[in-house]
Design a protein around this motif. Structure first.
Motif, PDB file in Angstrom:
ATOM      1  N   PRO A  80     -20.854 109.005 102.774  1.00 37.39           N
ATOM      2  CA  PRO A  80     -19.702 108.614 101.958  1.00 37.39           C
ATOM      3  C   PRO A  80     -18.866 109.843 101.591  1.00 37.39           C
ATOM      4  O   PRO A  80     -19.376 110.952 101.474  1.00 37.39           O
ATOM      5  N   GLN A  81     -17.598 109.625 101.423  1.00 35.77           N
ATOM      6  CA  GLN A  81     -16.690 110.701 101.020  1.00 35.77           C
ATOM      7  C   GLN A  81     -15.689 110.165 100.014  1.00 35.77           C
ATOM      8  O   GLN A  81     -15.235 109.028 100.128  1.00 35.77           O
ATOM      9  N   ARG A  82     -15.382 110.994  99.024  1.00 34.96           N
ATOM     10  CA  ARG A  82     -14.388 110.632  98.021  1.00 34.96           C
ATOM     11  C   ARG A  82     -13.415 111.783  97.850  1.00 34.96           C
ATOM     12  O   ARG A  82     -13.792 112.943  97.954  1.00 34.96           O
ATOM     13  N   VAL A  83     -12.162 111.424  97.573  1.00 35.43           N
ATOM     14  CA  VAL A  83     -11.131 112.421  97.316  1.00 35.43           C
ATOM     15  C   VAL A  83     -10.378 112.010  96.065  1.00 35.43           C
ATOM     16  O   VAL A  83      -9.959 110.857  95.932  1.00 35.43           O
ATOM     17  N   TYR A  84     -10.241 112.954  95.140  1.00 40.69           N
ATOM     18  CA  TYR A  84      -9.465 112.743  93.931  1.00 40.69           C
ATOM     19  C   TYR A  84      -8.288 113.710  93.958  1.00 40.69           C
ATOM     20  O   TYR A  84      -8.416 114.848  94.412  1.00 40.69           O
ATOM     21  N   GLY A  85      -7.155 113.281  93.464  1.00 38.21           N
ATOM     22  CA  GLY A  85      -6.022 114.193  93.442  1.00 38.21           C
ATOM     23  C   GLY A  85      -4.977 113.792  92.427  1.00 38.21           C
ATOM     24  O   GLY A  85      -4.829 112.613  92.088  1.00 38.21           O
ATOM     25  N   GLY A  86      -4.260 114.762  91.936  1.00 39.94           N
ATOM     26  CA  GLY A  86      -3.130 114.541  91.047  1.00 39.94           C
ATOM     27  C   GLY A  86      -1.978 115.431  91.460  1.00 39.94           C
ATOM     28  O   GLY A  86      -2.177 116.539  91.956  1.00 39.94           O
ATOM     29  N   ASP A  87      -0.758 114.941  91.305  1.00 40.39           N
ATOM     30  CA  ASP A  87       0.409 115.741  91.666  1.00 40.39           C
ATOM     31  C   ASP A  87       1.513 115.540  90.650  1.00 40.39           C
ATOM     32  O   ASP A  87       1.583 114.511  89.969  1.00 40.39           O
ATOM     33  N   ALA A  88       2.352 116.543  90.524  1.00 38.77           N
ATOM     34  CA  ALA A  88       3.505 116.513  89.638  1.00 38.77           C
ATOM     35  C   ALA A  88       4.693 117.090  90.392  1.00 38.77           C
ATOM     36  O   ALA A  88       4.596 118.166  90.999  1.00 38.77           O
ATOM     37  N   ASN A  89       5.785 116.363  90.394  1.00 40.00           N
ATOM     38  CA  ASN A  89       6.987 116.785  91.113  1.00 40.00           C
ATOM     39  C   ASN A  89       8.171 116.724  90.152  1.00 40.00           C
ATOM     40  O   ASN A  89       8.596 115.634  89.751  1.00 40.00           O
ATOM     41  N   PHE A  90       8.661 117.885  89.774  1.00 35.44           N
ATOM     42  CA  PHE A  90       9.774 117.975  88.836  1.00 35.44           C
ATOM     43  C   PHE A  90      11.008 118.481  89.569  1.00 35.44           C
ATOM     44  O   PHE A  90      10.949 119.453  90.321  1.00 35.44           O
ATOM     45  N   ARG A  91      12.109 117.800  89.332  1.00 41.62           N
ATOM     46  CA  ARG A  91      13.367 118.154  89.970  1.00 41.62           C
ATOM     47  C   ARG A  91      14.429 118.261  88.886  1.00 41.62           C
ATOM     48  O   ARG A  91      14.769 117.268  88.249  1.00 41.62           O
ATOM     49  N   PHE A  92      14.921 119.487  88.703  1.00 41.21           N
ATOM     50  CA  PHE A  92      15.876 119.753  87.647  1.00 41.21           C
ATOM     51  C   PHE A  92      17.228 120.129  88.240  1.00 41.21           C
ATOM     52  O   PHE A  92      17.308 120.841  89.245  1.00 41.21           O
ATOM     53  N   PHE A  93      18.274 119.670  87.598  1.00 37.88           N
ATOM     54  CA  PHE A  93      19.631 120.016  87.995  1.00 37.88           C
ATOM     55  C   PHE A  93      19.832 119.661  89.478  1.00 37.88           C
ATOM     56  O   PHE A  93      19.315 118.687  89.972  1.00 37.88           O
ATOM     57  N   GLN A  94      20.577 120.485  90.178  1.00 40.20           N
ATOM     58  CA  GLN A  94      20.837 120.222  91.592  1.00 40.20           C
ATOM     59  C   GLN A  94      19.993 121.084  92.512  1.00 40.20           C
ATOM     60  O   GLN A  94      19.900 120.815  93.706  1.00 40.20           O
ATOM     61  N   ASN A  95      19.380 122.123  91.978  1.00 40.73           N
ATOM     62  CA  ASN A  95      18.847 123.136  92.881  1.00 40.73           C
ATOM     63  C   ASN A  95      17.533 123.744  92.417  1.00 40.73           C
ATOM     64  O   ASN A  95      17.196 124.849  92.814  1.00 40.73           O
ATOM     65  N   LEU A  96      16.774 123.044  91.569  1.00 47.21           N
ATOM     66  CA  LEU A  96      15.504 123.580  91.099  1.00 47.21           C
ATOM     67  C   LEU A  96      14.420 122.517  91.251  1.00 47.21           C
ATOM     68  O   LEU A  96      14.476 121.469  90.610  1.00 47.21           O
ATOM     69  N   ASN A  97      13.440 122.775  92.116  1.00 49.15           N
ATOM     70  CA  ASN A  97      12.319 121.872  92.339  1.00 49.15           C
ATOM     71  C   ASN A  97      11.022 122.592  92.017  1.00 49.15           C
ATOM     72  O   ASN A  97      10.823 123.743  92.408  1.00 49.15           O
ATOM     73  N   LEU A  98      10.133 121.910  91.319  1.00 49.53           N
ATOM     74  CA  LEU A  98       8.822 122.459  90.994  1.00 49.53           C
ATOM     75  C   LEU A  98       7.773 121.425  91.355  1.00 49.53           C
ATOM     76  O   LEU A  98       7.781 120.312  90.829  1.00 49.53           O
ATOM     77  N   HIS A  99       6.869 121.756  92.291  1.00 47.41           N
ATOM     78  CA  HIS A  99       5.840 120.843  92.754  1.00 47.41           C
ATOM     79  C   HIS A  99       4.464 121.459  92.509  1.00 47.41           C
ATOM     80  O   HIS A  99       4.243 122.636  92.833  1.00 47.41           O
ATOM     81  N   GLY A 100       3.569 120.681  91.954  1.00 43.89           N
ATOM     82  CA  GLY A 100       2.200 121.125  91.795  1.00 43.89           C
ATOM     83  C   GLY A 100       1.244 120.009  92.157  1.00 43.89           C
ATOM     84  O   GLY A 100       1.537 118.828  91.934  1.00 43.89           O
ATOM     85  N   TYR A 101       0.134 120.346  92.764  1.00 41.54           N
ATOM     86  CA  TYR A 101      -0.832 119.320  93.121  1.00 41.54           C
ATOM     87  C   TYR A 101      -2.228 119.934  93.135  1.00 41.54           C
ATOM     88  O   TYR A 101      -2.421 121.129  93.344  1.00 41.54           O
ATOM     89  N   MET A 102      -3.217 119.067  92.889  1.00 43.94           N
ATOM     90  CA  MET A 102      -4.607 119.480  92.829  1.00 43.94           C
ATOM     91  C   MET A 102      -5.456 118.370  93.420  1.00 43.94           C
ATOM     92  O   MET A 102      -5.203 117.192  93.189  1.00 43.94           O
TER      93      MET A 102
END
Length: 506
Positions: free
Chosen positions: A475-497
């Motif tokens: 058996p195999q299990r995978v857990y994950g969380g991600d956050a994707n923030f997009r500000f204004f027209q030209n700023l992106n911040l992505h994080g994932y675990m």
């Protein structure tokens, strides 16, 4: 398949912090939305012209709200004959979206060839009529007539419908002067574009000495939208004139984005009343059989009959949720993969084309998605930037093509499965469970995938994903969380675990 060690020593380890970038706007003339001198403004475009650079930028920021189009109800006594001529009286009465603005090659200037778009509807169907005027119609470029043709190689008109008016997701439909069809489901403003989705819709085109014309008919049962007597959707139109390398939009898109995917900058479609998506229940059974006669002329006939059958069903549980159920799944009608020659030590990437896994597949994407890809051709539409066919396949936490395949690529039968996808309020939900049969050295396996994503702020999201592969002794299990923030027209911040839990993995 060897499972990579993703966590060591510590109970939590960040396996990816996505890209963080800031692209400053170029210095120079900013994008302006003012109506050109000498041209009257249409009723669908009542915006002011800014007198200074800052004023024009302010107009651009409010432009999407200023671009409004009212759909016209088709009288009960009239019918539209889908022939591409736009000669029914209702087309002359309908509100007009015109005065398209260039994104390429001269950003902010009026389109060199006029384009007019109109929207009409009845209780079952949305009709879209487009007149693409052309001073040299004999120079129209039509390179393909196949389904899901390459949008970048010829003259094209395209429309996007943001049916939930969330300024993030939508349906896209495109055609060329020859009447070829292209459609896609788009989520997160083009970060996920599913051009393998095939909706039910129809289109006819005509070419005359002054223009080429388009009539589209999109049944409401093809679309998902909120329940309500009055609907407000997002809408935008794009036209590409290939011989001039020109792209223009009704609700303008700046060159730095240059894609109809950006529905946060689309116009507004009003006037839709008393429409319903319908029952939205589809059942596709199948039966196959074979009869073999092994008689050799003896007195006793030796005949062998083999038969099998199965069923696929799709049900719109609510206006936002869709349930897919399959039993004894058969994928023999699925389009074959394009042949590729692999001269590297890395595996080839083949996109998913099986209907059961396609609709709403964007919800199962993890992390930043397809940044910069899927903007052209069969992978997307309405953009000139980015490498053609580029796909971010360096992070695909869930890849459905591995379901139903052995380690050496042999197909494995799927006994049964179910999938629930869609949205409930600010949440996007995805649930998939499918049972794979045993074949050779591959034991029977159950695949479970759960995905929840919450929209936050204007254009950001937080998500969680859980996957379980249940098979004997492995058996195999995978857990994950991600956050994707997009500000204004030209700023992106992505994080994932993410974390993998499997026998022998510490």
């Amino acid at each position: 398949m060897r499972v990579k060690r993703m966590w060591e020593r510590c109970h939590a380890r960040v396996v990816g912090i996505g890209l963080l970038f800031l692209s400053m706007l170029h210095s120079g003339a900013l994008f302006a939305l003012g109506t050109p001198q000498g041209e009257a403004k249409s009723g669908a475009q009542e915006q002011k012209t800014g007198g200074s650079e800052g004023g024009r930028e302010a107009e651009f920021r409010r432009g999407a709200r200023a671009y409004r189009l009212r759909a016209t109800r088709l009288p009960e006594s009239e019918k539209i004959l889908l022939d591409g001529f736009l000669n029914e009286p209702v087309w002359q009465q309908a509100d007009v979206a015109d005065n398209f603005i260039q994104t390429e090659p001269r950003e902010g200037e009026p389109a060199t060839e006029p384009t007019e778009a109109r929207v009409v509807y009845d209780h079952e169907t949305l009709y879209i009529g487009i007149i693409a005027y052309d001073s040299e119609p004999h120079r129209l470029i039509i390179n393909e007539l196949r389904k899901d043709f390459n949008l970048s190689n010829g003259d094209v008109v395209q429309v996007v419908l943001d049916t939930f008016f969330d300024r993030r997701n939508g349906y896209e439909f495109a055609t060329n002067p020859g009447g070829a069809k292209w459609d896609a489901q788009m989520t997160n403003e083009g970060r996920e574009v599913n051009s393998d989705w095939d909706g039910i819709w129809h289109v006819r085109t005509q070419i005359n000495e002054r223009a080429w014309t388009v009539e589209m008919a999109i049944p409401f049962r093809t679309l998902k939208f909120r329940q309500g007597d009055v609907q407000v959707w997002g809408i935008n139109f794009m036209r590409r004139i290939r011989r001039k390398n020109e792209e223009s939009y009704w609700a303008p898109i700046p060159r730095m984005f240059n894609s109809i995917h950006y529905v946060s900058r689309a116009g507004v479609l009003e006037g839709l009343e008393d429409i319903r998506p319908g029952t939205n229940l589809r059942i596709k059974p199948y039966v196959i059989g074979s009869l073999a006669d092994f008689s050799t002329g003896g007195p006793t006939p030796h005949r062998v009959f083999r038969g099998d059958g199965g069923v696929d069903a799709k049900w719109g549980v609510t206006s936002g949720l869709t349930l897919d159920v399959t039993y004894n799944t058969d994928f023999s009608q699925v389009e074959a993969d394009e042949q590729q020659i692999n001269l590297t030590r890395f595996s080839l990437f083949f996109p998913e084309k099986r209907d059961f896994f396609l609709e709403g597949s964007g919800i199962f994407r993890f992390g930043p998605g397809e940044q910069g890809g899927g903007m052209m051709g069969g992978a997307g539409g309405g953009g000139m930037g980015g490498r053609l066919g580029a796909v971010r396949n360096d992070l695909i936490l869930f890849f459905s093509r591995r379901i139903g395949l052995s380690e050496n690529g042999e197909p494995i039968p799927l006994r049964a499965g179910m999938r629930l996808t869609g949205r409930v309020g600010p949440y996007e939900l995805g649930f998939l469970n499918i049972q794979q049969e045993a074949l050779g050295r591959t034991p029977a396996t159950n695949f479970l995938v759960t995905r929840v994503r919450r929209n936050v702020l204007a254009n950001s999201d937080l998500g969680f994903m859980f996957m379980n592969m249940a098979r004997a002794r492995a058996p195999q299990r995978v857990y994950g969380g991600d956050a994707n923030f997009r500000f204004f027209q030209n700023l992106n911040l992505h994080g994932y675990m993410a974390k993998v839990a499997a026998p022998g993995l510490r």
